[in-house]
Scaffold this active site. Structure first.
Site, short mmCIF file in Angstrom:
data_model
loop_
_atom_site.label_atom_id
_atom_site.label_comp_id
_atom_site.label_asym_id
_atom_site.label_seq_id
_atom_site.Cartn_x
_atom_site.Cartn_y
_atom_site.Cartn_z
N ASP A 1 0.84 -1.20 0.00
CA ASP A 1 0.00 0.00 0.00
C ASP A 1 0.88 1.25 0.00
O ASP A 1 1.84 1.35 0.77
CB ASP A 1 -0.90 -0.02 1.24
CG ASP A 1 -2.02 1.00 1.17
OD1 ASP A 1 -1.74 2.19 0.93
OD2 ASP A 1 -3.17 0.62 1.38
N GLN B 1 -14.71 3.62 1.80
CA GLN B 1 -14.04 3.13 0.60
C GLN B 1 -13.61 4.34 -0.21
O GLN B 1 -14.41 5.25 -0.46
CB GLN B 1 -14.98 2.24 -0.24
CG GLN B 1 -14.31 1.66 -1.46
CD GLN B 1 -15.23 0.73 -2.25
OE1 GLN B 1 -16.41 0.56 -1.92
NE2 GLN B 1 -14.69 0.13 -3.30
N GLU B 2 -12.36 4.40 -0.59
CA GLU B 2 -11.83 5.53 -1.34
C GLU B 2 -11.49 5.15 -2.78
O GLU B 2 -11.64 5.96 -3.68
CB GLU B 2 -10.59 6.09 -0.64
CG GLU B 2 -10.93 6.71 0.70
CD GLU B 2 -9.70 7.20 1.45
OE1 GLU B 2 -8.57 7.00 0.97
OE2 GLU B 2 -9.89 7.77 2.53
N HIS C 1 -11.07 -4.11 -2.65
CA HIS C 1 -9.74 -4.51 -2.22
C HIS C 1 -9.74 -4.85 -0.74
O HIS C 1 -10.47 -4.27 0.05
CB HIS C 1 -8.71 -3.42 -2.54
CG HIS C 1 -9.03 -2.07 -1.98
ND1 HIS C 1 -10.02 -1.26 -2.50
CD2 HIS C 1 -8.49 -1.38 -0.95
CE1 HIS C 1 -10.06 -0.12 -1.82
NE2 HIS C 1 -9.16 -0.18 -0.87
N HIS D 1 -7.51 -5.00 2.59
CA HIS D 1 -6.30 -4.54 3.27
C HIS D 1 -5.82 -5.64 4.20
O HIS D 1 -6.63 -6.26 4.92
CB HIS D 1 -6.61 -3.30 4.14
CG HIS D 1 -6.99 -2.09 3.38
ND1 HIS D 1 -6.10 -1.10 3.09
CD2 HIS D 1 -8.18 -1.69 2.86
CE1 HIS D 1 -6.70 -0.13 2.42
NE2 HIS D 1 -7.98 -0.48 2.27
#
Length: 149
Positions: free
Chosen positions: A36, A100-101, A106, A108
């Site tokens: 990340d 959520q961006e 996805h 993490h």
């Protein structure tokens, strides 16, 4: 689909298409795993499907299962690594209200260690408050109905 969910605006699709740099750890026909760019702690990883899927509901069941199997391997790698890791969090935000961006589903995987200063903030008067069994039964019934379609 709004522009934020569109494939052509997706940073993860650009990574998969080699349009953006990435520190790839693992890749197979279903998923990619990489470091990340904005980590909680060093060793923070992202597991993504190799096709555009804005929300969890857009990810094929077998891909979600595979993501969890790969998360288990990444968990073991983090614990065996040199990075501080007293525990591991798995986190998947689904929707803007869930923070959520990037609208490419996805997972993490991030190492945690005592005193790392990271945590979820919540209001004890509102969250994790014990519920009455009758209300819990109502919730269960509503969700069973929703599952039946």
């Amino acid at each position: 689909m709004s522009t934020k969910e569109a494939k052509e605006n997706c940073v993860f699709c650009k990574i998969l298409n080699k349009e953006l740099p990435v520190s790839m750890i693992y890749e197979d026909e279903q998923v990619a795993v990489f470091v990340d760019l904005f980590p909680v702690n060093e060793g923070h990883l992202l597991i993504i499907p190799k096709y555009h899927a804005p929300y969890m509901a857009d990810v094929k069941t077998e891909t979600l299962q595979h993501m969890m199997a790969i998360a288990q391997k990444m968990n073991a790698a983090l614990r065996a690594s040199k990075f501080p890791c007293d525990g591991v969090n798995l986190f998947l935000a689904d929707g803007e209200a869930a923070q959520q961006e990037v609208f490419h589903s996805h997972l993490h995987v991030y190492p945690r260690f005592y005193e790392d200063g990271f945590g979820f903030k919540y209001d004890r008067s509102r969250h994790f408050v014990e519920r009455e069994r009758a209300r819990m039964d109502e919730i269960a019934l509503e969700l069973k109905k929703a599952m039946a379609g």
